[in-house]
Scaffold this active site. Structure first.
Site, PDB file in Angstrom:
ATOM      1  N   GLY A  46     -36.164  51.285  42.693  1.00 18.51           N
ATOM      2  CA  GLY A  46     -35.806  50.429  41.584  1.00 18.51           C
ATOM      3  C   GLY A  46     -36.734  50.350  40.537  1.00 18.51           C
ATOM      4  O   GLY A  46     -38.000  50.706  40.478  1.00 18.51           O
ATOM      5  N   GLN A  51     -40.727  47.208  33.042  1.00 20.79           N
ATOM      6  CA  GLN A  51     -41.761  48.035  33.335  1.00 20.79           C
ATOM      7  C   GLN A  51     -41.871  49.439  32.476  1.00 20.79           C
ATOM      8  O   GLN A  51     -42.992  49.981  32.451  1.00 20.79           O
ATOM      9  CB  GLN A  51     -41.056  48.510  34.850  1.00 20.79           C
ATOM     10  CG  GLN A  51     -41.431  47.335  35.578  1.00 20.79           C
ATOM     11  CD  GLN A  51     -40.852  47.914  37.246  1.00 20.79           C
ATOM     12  OE1 GLN A  51     -39.924  48.019  37.546  1.00 20.79           O
ATOM     13  NE2 GLN A  51     -41.995  48.066  37.986  1.00 20.79           N
ATOM     14  N   CYS A  89     -44.526  47.986  44.389  1.00 23.15           N
ATOM     15  CA  CYS A  89     -44.197  48.027  42.918  1.00 23.15           C
ATOM     16  C   CYS A  89     -44.666  49.125  42.353  1.00 23.15           C
ATOM     17  O   CYS A  89     -45.874  49.218  42.238  1.00 23.15           O
ATOM     18  CB  CYS A  89     -44.300  46.394  42.366  1.00 23.15           C
ATOM     19  SG  CYS A  89     -43.737  46.332  40.683  1.00 23.15           S
ATOM     20  N   LEU A  90     -43.835  49.793  41.484  1.00 22.07           N
ATOM     21  CA  LEU A  90     -44.416  50.840  40.598  1.00 22.07           C
ATOM     22  C   LEU A  90     -45.442  50.224  39.454  1.00 22.07           C
ATOM     23  O   LEU A  90     -46.200  51.322  39.268  1.00 22.07           O
ATOM     24  CB  LEU A  90     -43.212  51.424  39.966  1.00 22.07           C
ATOM     25  CG  LEU A  90     -42.386  52.574  40.722  1.00 22.07           C
ATOM     26  CD1 LEU A  90     -40.998  52.999  40.012  1.00 22.07           C
ATOM     27  CD2 LEU A  90     -42.759  53.345  41.529  1.00 22.07           C
ATOM     28  N   HIS A 131     -35.891  42.126  43.805  1.00 22.04           N
ATOM     29  CA  HIS A 131     -37.000  42.448  43.233  1.00 22.04           C
ATOM     30  C   HIS A 131     -36.974  42.804  41.523  1.00 22.04           C
ATOM     31  O   HIS A 131     -37.681  42.475  40.975  1.00 22.04           O
ATOM     32  CB  HIS A 131     -37.834  43.674  44.293  1.00 22.04           C
ATOM     33  CG  HIS A 131     -39.024  44.093  43.721  1.00 22.04           C
ATOM     34  ND1 HIS A 131     -40.169  44.346  44.478  1.00 22.04           N
ATOM     35  CD2 HIS A 131     -39.216  44.743  42.597  1.00 22.04           C
ATOM     36  CE1 HIS A 131     -41.023  44.796  43.823  1.00 22.04           C
ATOM     37  NE2 HIS A 131     -40.738  45.067  42.491  1.00 22.04           N
ATOM     38  N   GLU A 132     -36.109  43.572  41.622  1.00 20.61           N
ATOM     39  CA  GLU A 132     -35.951  43.978  40.107  1.00 20.61           C
ATOM     40  C   GLU A 132     -35.408  42.896  39.376  1.00 20.61           C
ATOM     41  O   GLU A 132     -35.793  42.880  38.078  1.00 20.61           O
ATOM     42  CB  GLU A 132     -34.984  45.272  40.097  1.00 20.61           C
ATOM     43  CG  GLU A 132     -35.304  46.498  40.868  1.00 20.61           C
ATOM     44  CD  GLU A 132     -36.706  46.853  40.572  1.00 20.61           C
ATOM     45  OE1 GLU A 132     -37.211  46.638  39.542  1.00 20.61           O
ATOM     46  OE2 GLU A 132     -37.159  47.534  41.706  1.00 20.61           O
ATOM     47  N   HIS A 135     -38.052  40.597  38.096  1.00 17.47           N
ATOM     48  CA  HIS A 135     -38.897  41.378  37.043  1.00 17.47           C
ATOM     49  C   HIS A 135     -38.216  40.819  35.735  1.00 17.47           C
ATOM     50  O   HIS A 135     -39.069  40.867  34.630  1.00 17.47           O
ATOM     51  CB  HIS A 135     -38.763  42.907  37.011  1.00 17.47           C
ATOM     52  CG  HIS A 135     -39.889  43.467  37.797  1.00 17.47           C
ATOM     53  ND1 HIS A 135     -41.327  43.515  37.357  1.00 17.47           N
ATOM     54  CD2 HIS A 135     -39.578  44.433  38.866  1.00 17.47           C
ATOM     55  CE1 HIS A 135     -41.846  44.233  38.363  1.00 17.47           C
ATOM     56  NE2 HIS A 135     -41.004  44.952  39.163  1.00 17.47           N
TER      57      HIS A 135
HETATM   58 ZN    ZN Z   1     -41.564  45.883  40.817  1.00 19.17          ZN
END
Ligand code: ZN
Length: 151
Positions: A46, A51, A89-90, A131-132, A135
């Site tokens: 995701g 981000q 998380c990226l 999760h997304e 964000h």
């Molecule tokens: Zn994340």
């Protein structure tokens, strides 16, 4: 399409509240395509627009690399049950931790054309959606870690 840089957790954009998308135009489509490409290249499940430095309520999810969800202005309308799993998380490379999420979530979101879509997702896909969507409100998984020592 082009790859975008993924910001790390120290960037203030990741801690702000994102704006609703109001224009469903070519630029939105381009952002979504870039997000998909960037997520896939980074081996993520995701990615949220903040981000990549865009403070708008947009995210993409693909847990299996085949089904891609494009969520614009997503809203969680209902949840059911709970599950616990290790998340990463990226934007926080190298860090992982245990988080509790709903087992099932019902989400309403627009697609790139502005059409309202309704989703019911479970298990890992539900985790990725939550999760997304977090964000988009400046919330990171590290804010929700379960302290197993306390239990
Ligand atoms: Zn994340």
């Amino acid at each position: 399409m082009s790859l975008r840089n993924i910001l790390d957790e120290h960037d203030p954009i990741l801690r702000g509240k994102c704006y609703e998308v109001t224009l469903f135009n070519d630029r939105l489509g381009m952002i979504l395509d870039d997000m998909k490409e960037t997520m896939t290249a980074a081996d993520g499940v995701g990615l949220a627009a903040p981000q990549i430095g865009i403070p708008k309520r947009i995210c993409v999810v693909s847990v299996d690399g085949k089904t891609f969800y494009e969520l614009v202005n997503p809203v969680i309308v209902k949840t059911e049950g709970t599950q616990r799993g290790v998340e990463g998380c990226l934007s926080i490379p190298g860090k992982h931790g245990l988080v509790e999420r709903p087992k099932t979530v019902w989400v309403e979101a627009k697609d790139r054309t502005g059409k309202l879509c309704k989703y019911k997702v479970t298990d890992l896909t539900a985790v990725a959606f939550c999760h997304e969507i977090d964000h988009l409100d400046g919330i990171l998984f590290v804010d929700k870690l379960i302290d197993t020592k306390k239990e």
